[in-house]
Design an enzyme around this catalytic site. Structure first.
Site, PDB file in Angstrom:
ATOM      1  N   LEU A 227       0.840  -1.191   0.000  1.00 55.24           N
ATOM      2  CA  LEU A 227       0.000   0.000   0.000  1.00 55.24           C
ATOM      3  C   LEU A 227       0.876   1.242   0.000  1.00 55.24           C
ATOM      4  O   LEU A 227       1.960   1.258   0.590  1.00 55.24           O
ATOM      5  CB  LEU A 227      -0.914   0.022   1.229  1.00 55.24           C
ATOM      6  CG  LEU A 227      -1.949  -1.095   1.351  1.00 55.24           C
ATOM      7  CD1 LEU A 227      -2.694  -0.971   2.682  1.00 55.24           C
ATOM      8  CD2 LEU A 227      -2.926  -1.085   0.192  1.00 55.24           C
ATOM      9  N   ASP A 228       0.385   2.303  -0.653  1.00 55.05           N
ATOM     10  CA  ASP A 228       1.063   3.593  -0.596  1.00 55.05           C
ATOM     11  C   ASP A 228       1.135   4.051   0.861  1.00 55.05           C
ATOM     12  O   ASP A 228       0.321   3.661   1.706  1.00 55.05           O
ATOM     13  CB  ASP A 228       0.303   4.644  -1.404  1.00 55.05           C
ATOM     14  CG  ASP A 228       0.286   4.334  -2.888  1.00 55.05           C
ATOM     15  OD1 ASP A 228       1.157   3.591  -3.347  1.00 55.05           O
ATOM     16  OD2 ASP A 228      -0.621   4.848  -3.577  1.00 55.05           O
ATOM     17  N   MET A 229       2.076   4.939   1.123  1.00 54.18           N
ATOM     18  CA  MET A 229       2.311   5.417   2.486  1.00 54.18           C
ATOM     19  C   MET A 229       1.026   5.936   3.137  1.00 54.18           C
ATOM     20  O   MET A 229       0.739   5.630   4.297  1.00 54.18           O
ATOM     21  CB  MET A 229       3.374   6.512   2.463  1.00 54.18           C
ATOM     22  CG  MET A 229       3.696   7.104   3.828  1.00 54.18           C
ATOM     23  SD  MET A 229       5.030   8.330   3.711  1.00 54.18           S
ATOM     24  CE  MET A 229       5.187   8.822   5.419  1.00 54.18           C
TER      25      MET A 229
END
Length: 293
Positions: A132-134
């Site tokens: 997942l993106d940050m």
């Protein structure tokens, strides 16, 4: 860890080829030959041999030591599920998945190393199956050893891992249910992705959950897994995610990160042949956004 199988399909086949059908990659097979054990009908063998119908092959797969270059973090992990093969966690927004130039000390990978050490796991090199993106929150699947990772890669290649996100997008869609399909990619030295004629095919299916005065809550299912896929798709059709600074989403509506949450994860467990299903409730910041007047 030992695994065994009986040949119920092939009249004659090499052990290595048979194990490949069971998800043992060339790299794992090499590791077994050098550091593990290989058996045919309960007799130790040291290389691939032919096997007949009804023969049994067993492997002792060596444990994976920790990566010495990964710093240990004892930060909190919200563990949703765990067995000897898999971990499912609920990642908070703001936590990076893997170490990078700007953060090598406290990411999901660093916290996993601390968690596995604290729980005396025999395998200390976790494999992230879904990232997942940050600033995206929600469910992530982790393989706890190299064999689980190999099997998970097969699930990815055959599109058997189901991922559904909850997203809050600007404005209102014309249809309750639909798809966005386009080629997306990035320009050199850019983080942002775009619709591009030479990009990779990306397919997102969506359903509206509830419409609000300025935005809409949707479920978005990924049929492909491109970087920033949902963010790019809804930006390109004129509905960027609320709070998504990179893609021009509204930044003054009560949330300071993209309103995107990995809500649902399902996959057929190749070890037990059960379908594993998980859900993670909306985090507090997205809930607050939906309850604003």
């Amino acid at each position: 860890m030992q695994y065994s199988w009986v040949n119920q399909q092939f009249k004659r086949i090499a052990v290595k080829k048979f194990l490949k059908h069971r998800g043992i990659s060339h790299r794992i097979f090499t590791s077994i030959k050098h550091h593990g054990k290989l058996y045919l009908n309960h007799h130790r063998i040291v290389t691939s041999q032919p096997m007949k119908l009804g023969d049994e092959v067993a492997v002792d797969i060596p444990s994976e030591p920790a990566d010495p270059h990964v710093v240990i973090s004892h930060g909190k992990l919200d563990v949703v599920y765990e067995d000897q093969n898999w971990l499912v966690i609920n990642k908070p927004a703001g936590l990076t998945s893997v170490p990078g130039p700007h953060n090598r000390h406290d990411t999901v990978v660093n916290r996993l190393k601390g968690y596995l050490l604290a729980h005396h796991s025999p395998n200390l090199r976790p494999h992230l199956i879904t990232r997942l993106d940050m600033y995206t929150s929600g469910l992530m699947l982790i393989a706890k050893h190299r064999f689980a990772n190999s099997l998970a890669n097969q699930l990815i290649n055959t599109h058997k891992i189901k991922k559904v996100y909850l997203a809050i997008i600007k404005g209102h869609l014309k249809t309750q249910h639909g798809s966005v399909k386009m080629l997306i990619g990035k320009l050199p030295n850019e983080i942002k992705r775009h619709k591009m004629i030479n990009g990779q095919f990306a397919w997102t299916e969506y359903r509206q959950v509830k419409s609000y005065p300025k935005f809409t809550l949707i479920k978005a299912r990924l049929h492909t897994g491109r970087t920033h896929q949902i963010r790019v798709h809804f930006t390109e059709i004129g509905h960027p995610l609320v709070g998504d600074h990179l893609y021009g989403g509204p930044m003054d509506w009560g949330i300071k990160r993209q309103a995107l949450h990995a809500w649902y994860l399902a996959f057929p467990d190749p070890f037990t042949h059960q379908v594993r299903k998980f859900k993670a409730n909306l985090p507090a910041d997205m809930k607050r956004l939906l309850t604003q007047k």
